[in-house]
Design an enzyme around this catalytic site. Sequence first.
Site, PDB file in Angstrom:
ATOM      1  N   GLY A   1      30.339 -43.272 -56.730  1.00  0.00           N
ATOM      2  CA  GLY A   1      29.313 -42.384 -56.087  1.00  0.00           C
ATOM      3  C   GLY A   1      27.286 -42.165 -56.780  1.00  0.00           C
ATOM      4  O   GLY A   1      26.976 -43.620 -56.863  1.00  0.00           O
ATOM      5  N   CYS A   2      27.443 -41.579 -57.478  1.00  0.00           N
ATOM      6  CA  CYS A   2      25.903 -41.647 -57.956  1.00  0.00           C
ATOM      7  C   CYS A   2      26.005 -42.103 -58.626  1.00  0.00           C
ATOM      8  O   CYS A   2      24.709 -42.962 -59.257  1.00  0.00           O
ATOM      9  CB  CYS A   2      25.462 -40.024 -57.893  1.00  0.00           C
ATOM     10  SG  CYS A   2      25.620 -39.046 -56.819  1.00  0.00           S
ATOM     11  N   ALA A   3      27.069 -43.144 -59.424  1.00  0.00           N
ATOM     12  CA  ALA A   3      26.935 -43.955 -60.644  1.00  0.00           C
ATOM     13  C   ALA A   3      26.831 -45.358 -60.789  1.00  0.00           C
ATOM     14  O   ALA A   3      25.996 -46.258 -61.338  1.00  0.00           O
ATOM     15  CB  ALA A   3      28.172 -43.217 -62.002  1.00  0.00           C
TER      16      ALA A   3
END
Length: 382
Positions: free
Chosen positions: A137-139
């Site tokens: 995801g955003c990581a």
Amino acid sequence: MAVLCRPAVAVPEHLITREQTLELARDIHGDHPQLDLALRLIGNTGVQTRHVVQPIEDTLKHPGFTVRNALYEKEAKSRVPDVVRRALDHAELTADEVDMIVYVSCTGFMMPSMTAWMINTMGFRSETRQLPIAQLGCAAGGAAINRAHDFCTAYPRANVLIVACEFCSLLYQPTDLAVGNLLSNGLFGDALAAAVVRGQGGVGVRIERNSSRLVRDTEDWISYEVRDTGFHFRLDKRVPGTMSVLAPAMRDVAEPHGWDIADLDFYIVHAGGPRILDDLGKYLSLPAETFRYSRRTLTERGNIASAVIFDALDRLFSEGGAVHGARGVIAGFGPGITAEIALGTWTGIPGQPSPPSDAVRSGRAAQPGSAARTWSANRAGS
């Protein structure tokens, strides 16, 4: 050490404002029992504008997961080449000098990955390593930088291309009425980014140390439910509080390196929402201005998932970069809950030629003998 060069960033042409988002929520979900809460949460995101890959009237339709995923592939193939070429130009490299491609995305699925298509169509060598990352995801933007750093540490003369492609609007679920999902409809935007990590030479952030941290027993705090209609985003109300754990984790990464995480020159962090940035500042005793690049990304483009840190870094470059030797941190946060953290120093001056790389690196000046043999042995595992 490996240098993260200036990113190239692109957003789709269709724009939606906060006022339009709120009005759509009122029109579509007027009888929702928690509409007032959803509107308040959307209003508090700080997001003023977002870009989406389709006109809003098409975004609000759901033609089925098959059609949406086909659109993801079509738009990715149409838009990725431009950011890749610009990122290579920033790094003063050509496609045939890239040794690995890291492709990150959590908003569509392809197998083979986009990396295979890029190698076949954009001039990359057939032996270019491929590393698709789909489930962070955003990581994932931070993870891509860290894995590129690892690769260049193992192969010091290698170059790694990172590509982030996020069409969050393709995850819109009109029948999913959970408050967290309604919030996500007003938070996420679409964007693409690319950046090169050079093993030698380059202007930008010289990565010196990287680390990953998982907050235990938080797997269901940020997640997808995969249904017949596609990916359904799930966001737990406890997510903003994770900075109480992740801020100390950032400090733990910096201290063995001899740095104080609260006394650096630049901060490029994921902008998941305003409270993430507010709490990070609180726990590290830093003023709000510290995270100005991330806040501008959130305000102007929303949460663009793995592309956030590249957009924020590009804003630092746009201001002229940092002074040579300035210290900074790059951090991505995402499901797991996962943090991907890198420490680095600024090297070079934007707008001036990169420090010269080893002539043997490009092969143009290699002559038979020990130098050429050394390069051959070191080149990305050849």
